[in-house]
Design a protein around this motif. Structure first.
Motif, short mmCIF file in Angstrom:
data_model
loop_
_atom_site.label_atom_id
_atom_site.label_comp_id
_atom_site.label_asym_id
_atom_site.label_seq_id
_atom_site.Cartn_x
_atom_site.Cartn_y
_atom_site.Cartn_z
N PRO A 279 -42.82 31.43 37.23
CA PRO A 279 -41.76 30.65 36.57
C PRO A 279 -40.90 31.59 35.73
CG PRO A 279 -43.87 30.19 35.53
CD PRO A 279 -44.13 31.08 36.73
N PRO A 280 -39.62 31.29 35.60
CA PRO A 280 -38.76 32.18 34.82
C PRO A 280 -39.17 32.18 33.35
CG PRO A 280 -37.57 30.20 35.46
CD PRO A 280 -38.92 30.15 36.13
N GLN A 281 -39.24 33.33 32.75
CA GLN A 281 -39.60 33.49 31.34
C GLN A 281 -38.36 33.28 30.48
OE1 GLN A 281 -42.64 34.12 30.09
NE2 GLN A 281 -43.51 33.99 32.13
N PRO A 282 -38.46 32.51 29.40
CA PRO A 282 -37.29 32.33 28.53
C PRO A 282 -36.96 33.63 27.82
CG PRO A 282 -39.21 31.28 27.56
CD PRO A 282 -39.61 31.78 28.92
N GLN A 283 -35.71 33.92 27.70
CA GLN A 283 -35.27 35.15 27.07
C GLN A 283 -35.00 34.86 25.58
OE1 GLN A 283 -35.29 38.09 28.55
NE2 GLN A 283 -36.12 37.06 30.36
N LEU A 284 -36.05 34.77 24.81
CA LEU A 284 -35.93 34.46 23.38
C LEU A 284 -36.41 35.67 22.60
CD1 LEU A 284 -35.32 32.23 21.29
CD2 LEU A 284 -37.73 31.60 21.42
N SER A 285 -35.53 36.24 21.84
CA SER A 285 -35.93 37.39 21.04
C SER A 285 -36.60 36.91 19.75
CB SER A 285 -34.69 38.23 20.69
OG SER A 285 -33.84 37.52 19.82
N ARG A 286 -37.26 37.79 19.07
CA ARG A 286 -37.88 37.48 17.80
C ARG A 286 -36.86 37.00 16.78
NH1 ARG A 286 -41.10 42.30 15.65
NH2 ARG A 286 -43.08 42.12 16.62
N ARG A 287 -35.74 37.69 16.74
CA ARG A 287 -34.68 37.37 15.80
C ARG A 287 -34.16 35.95 16.03
NH1 ARG A 287 -30.20 41.29 13.80
NH2 ARG A 287 -32.01 42.57 14.08
N ALA A 288 -33.93 35.58 17.27
CA ALA A 288 -33.43 34.24 17.58
C ALA A 288 -34.48 33.19 17.22
CB ALA A 288 -33.06 34.16 19.06
N PHE A 289 -35.75 33.52 17.47
CA PHE A 289 -36.82 32.57 17.12
C PHE A 289 -36.85 32.30 15.62
CE2 PHE A 289 -41.17 31.99 15.58
CZ PHE A 289 -41.47 30.78 16.19
N PHE A 290 -36.82 33.37 14.81
CA PHE A 290 -36.89 33.18 13.36
C PHE A 290 -35.63 32.53 12.80
CE2 PHE A 290 -40.34 36.38 13.59
CZ PHE A 290 -41.32 35.61 12.98
N LYS A 291 -34.50 32.80 13.40
CA LYS A 291 -33.27 32.13 12.96
C LYS A 291 -33.38 30.63 13.19
CE LYS A 291 -29.17 34.85 13.35
NZ LYS A 291 -28.14 35.34 14.26
N GLY A 292 -33.85 30.27 14.38
CA GLY A 292 -33.99 28.84 14.69
C GLY A 292 -35.03 28.15 13.82
N ALA A 293 -36.15 28.83 13.59
CA ALA A 293 -37.21 28.25 12.76
C ALA A 293 -36.73 28.09 11.32
CB ALA A 293 -38.46 29.12 12.82
N GLY A 294 -36.02 29.09 10.81
CA GLY A 294 -35.51 29.00 9.44
C GLY A 294 -34.48 27.91 9.28
N ALA A 295 -33.58 27.78 10.24
CA ALA A 295 -32.54 26.75 10.17
C ALA A 295 -33.15 25.36 10.24
CB ALA A 295 -31.53 26.95 11.29
N SER A 296 -34.14 25.17 11.09
CA SER A 296 -34.75 23.84 11.19
C SER A 296 -35.56 23.51 9.94
CB SER A 296 -35.61 23.73 12.45
OG SER A 296 -36.69 24.65 12.38
N ALA A 297 -36.24 24.48 9.37
CA ALA A 297 -36.99 24.24 8.13
C ALA A 297 -36.06 23.93 6.97
CB ALA A 297 -37.86 25.45 7.80
#
Length: 159
Positions: free
Chosen positions: A12-30
């Motif tokens: 299956p195709p792996q999502p191209q999510l960098s660490r930086r994008a992950f933490f940005k999204g987590a911080g914005a949602s929190a």
């Protein structure tokens, strides 16, 4: 057994999510989860902001309820003296150090020159006039000219 390099098994195709994008999204949602309820509560329960124009003020002074129009920056001493004519409260130093402006707020001593009139809402204000209980004067504010010389007379030379 070693992994094979066989390309025949589809992955299956792996999502191209960098660490930086992950933490940005987590911080914005929190942040949005934290601020959204508190912003709604602040809009509902915020204190009433008084503008520069006079507002209606109702106070309990010496057992009577008094309603006046006052600026938000008016001190309790100014209100008592200038608007209500209660001149027993004096303004001596305008810093609360001399005790000439002393009143009781709910039975506790307060400097009325340092207390805004709007901060006395909902509290019982007792002034020197309230201590006289209908008499002309109290021992606190009785004229002292019978018992003491005036300070101006003591400054005159004795030639």
């Amino acid at each position: 057994m070693a992994p094979s390099d066989d390309d025949s098994v589809p992955h299956p195709p792996q999502p191209q999510l960098s660490r930086r994008a992950f933490f940005k999204g987590a911080g914005a949602s929190a942040l949005s989860a934290t601020l959204a309820p508190s912003a709604a509560q602040a809009a509902d329960a915020g204190p009433k902001v008084l503008g520069p124009e006079p507002s209606s003020l109702s106070l309990s002074i010496n057992g009577r309820t008094v309603t006046v129009q006052a600026d938000p920056g008016t001190t309790l001493a100014e209100l008592l003296r200038h608007q209500l004519g209660m001149t027993g409260t004096k303004v001596g130093c305008d810093r609360g150090a001399c005790s000439a402006c002393t009143v009781w707020l709910d039975g506790e001593v307060a400097a009325s020159c340092m207390t805004l009139a709007f901060d006395a809402r909902g509290r019982k204000v007792t002034t020197i006039e309230g201590l006289s209980k209908g008499e002309d004067s109290t021992p606190f504010n009785a004229p002292s000219w019978r018992t003491m010389r005036s300070s101006a007379a003591s400054a005159l030379p004795a030639w």
